[in-house]
Design an enzyme around this catalytic site. Structure first.
Site, PDB file in Angstrom:
ATOM      1  N   ILE A 128       7.912  73.950  66.177  1.00 41.18           N
ATOM      2  CA  ILE A 128       7.470  73.427  64.865  1.00 41.18           C
ATOM      3  C   ILE A 128       5.943  73.406  64.754  1.00 41.18           C
ATOM      4  CG2 ILE A 128       7.633  71.504  63.217  1.00 41.18           C
ATOM      5  CD1 ILE A 128      10.360  72.711  63.744  1.00 41.18           C
ATOM      6  N   CYS A 176      -5.175  68.851  62.212  1.00 41.57           N
ATOM      7  CA  CYS A 176      -4.982  67.634  62.991  1.00 41.57           C
ATOM      8  C   CYS A 176      -4.693  68.064  64.409  1.00 41.57           C
ATOM      9  CB  CYS A 176      -3.870  66.773  62.430  1.00 41.57           C
ATOM     10  SG  CYS A 176      -2.253  67.412  62.767  1.00 41.57           S
ATOM     11  N   GLN A 226       2.771  74.724  50.771  1.00 40.30           N
ATOM     12  CA  GLN A 226       4.116  74.681  50.173  1.00 40.30           C
ATOM     13  C   GLN A 226       4.236  73.576  49.127  1.00 40.30           C
ATOM     14  OE1 GLN A 226       6.316  77.185  50.872  1.00 40.30           O
ATOM     15  NE2 GLN A 226       4.503  77.907  51.968  1.00 40.30           N
ATOM     16  N   LYS A 274       9.127  54.750  60.261  1.00 33.93           N
ATOM     17  CA  LYS A 274       7.817  55.111  59.698  1.00 33.93           C
ATOM     18  C   LYS A 274       7.950  56.272  58.701  1.00 33.93           C
ATOM     19  CE  LYS A 274       4.791  57.922  61.996  1.00 33.93           C
ATOM     20  NZ  LYS A 274       4.336  59.010  61.109  1.00 33.93           N
ATOM     21  N   ARG A 296      -2.260  62.141  57.424  1.00 34.39           N
ATOM     22  CA  ARG A 296      -1.943  63.300  56.594  1.00 34.39           C
ATOM     23  C   ARG A 296      -0.876  63.009  55.545  1.00 34.39           C
ATOM     24  NH1 ARG A 296      -2.531  68.290  57.598  1.00 34.39           N
ATOM     25  NH2 ARG A 296      -0.390  68.479  56.852  1.00 34.39           N
ATOM     26  N   ARG A 332      -0.215  53.656  65.322  1.00 34.27           N
ATOM     27  CA  ARG A 332       0.084  54.293  64.043  1.00 34.27           C
ATOM     28  C   ARG A 332       1.584  54.295  63.783  1.00 34.27           C
ATOM     29  NH1 ARG A 332      -1.493  60.117  63.260  1.00 34.27           N
ATOM     30  NH2 ARG A 332      -0.133  59.603  61.543  1.00 34.27           N
ATOM     31  N   PRO A 391      -0.940  73.069  57.173  1.00 33.74           N
ATOM     32  CA  PRO A 391      -1.390  73.215  55.783  1.00 33.74           C
ATOM     33  C   PRO A 391      -0.428  72.547  54.798  1.00 33.74           C
ATOM     34  CG  PRO A 391      -0.492  75.280  56.608  1.00 33.74           C
ATOM     35  CD  PRO A 391      -0.422  74.308  57.745  1.00 33.74           C
ATOM     36  N   VAL A 392      -0.857  72.457  53.514  1.00 34.31           N
ATOM     37  CA  VAL A 392      -0.004  71.866  52.477  1.00 34.31           C
ATOM     38  C   VAL A 392       0.283  72.898  51.369  1.00 34.31           C
ATOM     39  CG1 VAL A 392      -0.648  69.461  52.906  1.00 34.31           C
ATOM     40  CG2 VAL A 392      -2.025  70.840  51.338  1.00 34.31           C
TER      41      VAL A 392
HETATM   42  C1  UD1 Z   1       6.892  65.444  59.141  1.00 32.46           C
HETATM   43  C2  UD1 Z   1       6.828  64.163  59.914  1.00 32.46           C
HETATM   44  C3  UD1 Z   1       6.374  64.437  61.343  1.00 32.46           C
HETATM   45  C4  UD1 Z   1       7.259  65.505  61.986  1.00 32.46           C
HETATM   46  C5  UD1 Z   1       7.364  66.734  61.101  1.00 32.46           C
HETATM   47  C6  UD1 Z   1       8.372  67.750  61.624  1.00 32.46           C
HETATM   48  C7  UD1 Z   1       6.330  62.517  58.226  1.00 32.46           C
HETATM   49  C8  UD1 Z   1       5.341  61.590  57.626  1.00 32.46           C
HETATM   50  N1  UD1 Z   1       5.917  63.258  59.265  1.00 32.46           N
HETATM   51  O1  UD1 Z   1       5.562  65.975  59.106  1.00 32.46           O
HETATM   52  O2  UD1 Z   1       6.450  63.225  62.076  1.00 32.46           O
HETATM   53  O3  UD1 Z   1       6.723  65.875  63.232  1.00 32.46           O
HETATM   54  O4  UD1 Z   1       7.767  66.360  59.769  1.00 32.46           O
HETATM   55  O5  UD1 Z   1       9.618  67.161  61.755  1.00 32.46           O
HETATM   56  O6  UD1 Z   1       7.467  62.566  57.816  1.00 32.46           O
HETATM   57  N2  UD1 Z   1       3.880  73.737  56.903  1.00 32.46           N
HETATM   58  C9  UD1 Z   1       3.145  74.711  56.244  1.00 32.46           C
HETATM   59  N3  UD1 Z   1       2.821  74.503  54.922  1.00 32.46           N
HETATM   60  C10 UD1 Z   1       3.194  73.383  54.235  1.00 32.46           C
HETATM   61  C11 UD1 Z   1       3.928  72.388  54.922  1.00 32.46           C
HETATM   62  C12 UD1 Z   1       4.270  72.609  56.253  1.00 32.46           C
HETATM   63  O7  UD1 Z   1       2.796  75.742  56.818  1.00 32.46           O
HETATM   64  O8  UD1 Z   1       2.854  73.246  53.052  1.00 32.46           O
HETATM   65  C13 UD1 Z   1       4.255  73.935  58.335  1.00 32.46           C
HETATM   66  C14 UD1 Z   1       3.570  72.953  59.259  1.00 32.46           C
HETATM   67  O9  UD1 Z   1       2.289  73.390  59.628  1.00 32.46           O
HETATM   68  C15 UD1 Z   1       4.550  72.904  60.415  1.00 32.46           C
HETATM   69  C16 UD1 Z   1       5.916  73.064  59.728  1.00 32.46           C
HETATM   70  O10 UD1 Z   1       5.637  73.660  58.468  1.00 32.46           O
HETATM   71  O11 UD1 Z   1       4.341  73.981  61.289  1.00 32.46           O
HETATM   72  C17 UD1 Z   1       6.681  71.791  59.509  1.00 32.46           C
HETATM   73  O12 UD1 Z   1       5.827  70.832  58.927  1.00 32.46           O
HETATM   74  P1  UD1 Z   1       6.346  69.637  58.019  1.00 32.46           P
HETATM   75  O13 UD1 Z   1       7.821  69.538  58.083  1.00 32.46           O
HETATM   76  O14 UD1 Z   1       5.724  69.752  56.685  1.00 32.46           O
HETATM   77  O15 UD1 Z   1       5.715  68.389  58.754  1.00 32.46           O
HETATM   78  P2  UD1 Z   1       5.186  67.106  58.057  1.00 32.46           P
HETATM   79  O16 UD1 Z   1       6.001  66.890  56.815  1.00 32.46           O
HETATM   80  O17 UD1 Z   1       3.708  67.140  57.976  1.00 32.46           O
END
Ligand code: UD1
Length: 420
Positions: free
Chosen positions: A326, A116, A125, A22, A92, A396, A122-123
């Site tokens: 995480i 969620c 980054q 996925k 997301r 999902r 957040p996004v």
């Molecule tokens: C991806 C995976 C998810 C997995 C996660 C961690 C996909 C579609 N989903 O989610 O299944 O559990 O990696 O391995 O691939 N963060 C920020 N700001 C940002 C981006 C992230 O603060 O702009 C934080 C998040 O809140 C979290 C951490 O960084 O605490 C890691 O998140 P991230 O690796 O981005 O997870 P996803 O990519 O959403």
């Protein structure tokens, strides 16, 4: 809403073919936006998140021709540059259209995902990286609105390791002007899979799989064919299931190379594991042993396997300390596992699991994707009947989980809302 009914206590025995990943498929589907030519994908899993992504791409104007496990996408007639809230709120990963749309069309409007169940997520980054590449980004009316005539290469160092953040920036940089370096990049195997597709489309990328990815932007990308990597989390989930129930499972179309930390922990728990090029066999006798672990970025123990290994630990001999590093709120399965008789205490981001000799079936509720999988594992091992409600979470991310489990001896059935 569908639910699952499981009569626990059956040993699992036989073969399961693992589906495509996925978390590799979602960014790869979005990468089709980077070219006007056709991108043909094989080993695409049948999941609700894939349906949602195809729906989103369809709304943007991407044509999709879907076979059983294949899909051909063509983004030569893009009609919209907006990802609406209705789709983003259910998944997301929709944020993954931001980088490709902006890089190829100079503009994108993507609804902000919002919180969620498993945490704030957040996004920032993604946004920070695109801004470093020259994009002008505003948040208005709940949308990320991004503009750039052409993105420019930049050195980007993300504040934390982010998987979809790295993917978004890598896709954007593929069409940018000049060299982009992503430092502190995620090293997940799914990043490598995406990079391999992009390279097949003509991108110039090196360092994928390390924490420093270098991308030389090109003017345009062309079509390509690609086979999605096997789902390491699905593989790990079935291995936890056989470790909890006892038995002998052969998993086909998988790769042990992407599962190091998970296999180490399962061996520690007492699962006998053999591996080949594209298979993993797990054999379990007796009671599992408690195994403590902490989640971390790849190659550490994946947060997406935390709930499933916790389910195994509920039946183990001994006490396990499980630290989630995480996501801040990823213990929602705990209350449901307790309903089945588990002994778990939470202290901040640590769960202390004291193994019990048996779980007893009960009605429980799935709260998120991997939490649902942990309840299936616990239900398979519990005495009597377990009913899991809200399994749309499971759908999902797991491709026909109940039929795969039925085929290896589990007593599990889906009760559709129509016959409930
Ligand atoms: C991806 C995976 C998810 C997995 C996660 C961690 C996909 C579609 N989903 O989610 O299944 O559990 O990696 O391995 O691939 N963060 C920020 N700001 C940002 C981006 C992230 O603060 O702009 C934080 C998040 O809140 C979290 C951490 O960084 O605490 C890691 O998140 P991230 O690796 O981005 O997870 P996803 O990519 O959403």
């Amino acid at each position: 809403m569908d639910k699952l009914r499981i009569t626990g206590g059956q040993r699992l025995s036989g073969e399961i073919t693992v589906s495509g990943a996925k978390n590799a498929a979602l960014p790869i589907l979005c990468a089709s936006l980077l070219s006007a030519d056709a991108v043909t994908l094989a080993n695409v899993p049948s999941l609700r998140d894939i349906d949602t992504t195809l729906k989103l791409l369809g709304q943007l104007g991407v044509r999709a021709d879907r076979g059983r496990n294949t899909v051909t996408l063509q983004a030569d007639q893009i009609s919209s540059l907006e990802a609406p809230y209705e789709l983003v709120k259910t998944m997301r990963a929709s944020i993954l259209v931001l980088g490709p749309l902006l890089a190829r069309f100079g503009e994108a409007r993507v609804s902000l995902p919002g919180g969620c169940a498993i945490g704030q997520r957040p996004v920032d980054q993604h946004i920070k990286g695109l801004e470093a590449m020259g994009a002008e980004i505003q948040i208005e009316h709940g949308f990320v609105i991004a503009k750039a005539s052409r993105l420019k290469g930049a050195i980007i160092r993300t504040d934390m390791v982010t998987v979809t953040g790295t993917e978004n920036l890598m896709m954007a940089a593929a069409l940018a002007d000049g060299e982009t370096v992503i430092e502190n990049a995620a090293r997940e195997p799914e990043i490598i899979d995406l990079a391999e597709l992009l390279i097949a489309m003509g991108a110039n990328i090196s360092g994928h799989g390390t924490d420093r990815i270098v991308i030389q932007g090109v003017e345009r990308l062309h079509g390509a064919e690609h086979t999605i990597m096997p789902d390491r989390i699905e593989t790990g989930t079935f291995l936890c299931a056989v470790a909890a129930t006892g038995g002998d499972l052969m998993l086909r179309n998988t790769s042990h190379h992407t599962l190091g930390a998970t296999l180490d922990k399962l061996r520690e728990a007492g699962l006998h594991i053999e591996v080949g090029d594209d298979w993993i066999r797990g054999t379990m006798q007796g009671r599992p042993k408690a195994t403590s672990f902490r989640t971390s970025e790849y190659p550490g123990f994946p947060t997406d396997m935390q709930a499933q290994l916790m389910a195994l630990n509920t039946l183990a001999d001994g006490t396990a300390f499980i630290v989630e590093t995480i996501f801040e709120n990823r213990f929602m399965h705990v209350q449901e596992l307790i309903r089945l008789g588990a002994q778990i205490d939470i202290d901040g981001n640590t769960a202390v699991v004291t193994g019990v000799e048996r779980l007893l079936g009960a009605r429980v509720m799935a709260t998120d994707l991997r939490a649902s999988a942990s309840l299936v594992i616990a239900g398979l091992a519990a005495e009597g009947s377990t009913e899991i409600e809200r399994i749309y979470h499971l759908d999902r991310g797991y491709d026909r989980m109940e039929s795969k489990l039925q085929a290896v001896g589990a007593q599990i059935e889906r009760i559709s809302k129509d016959n409930a």
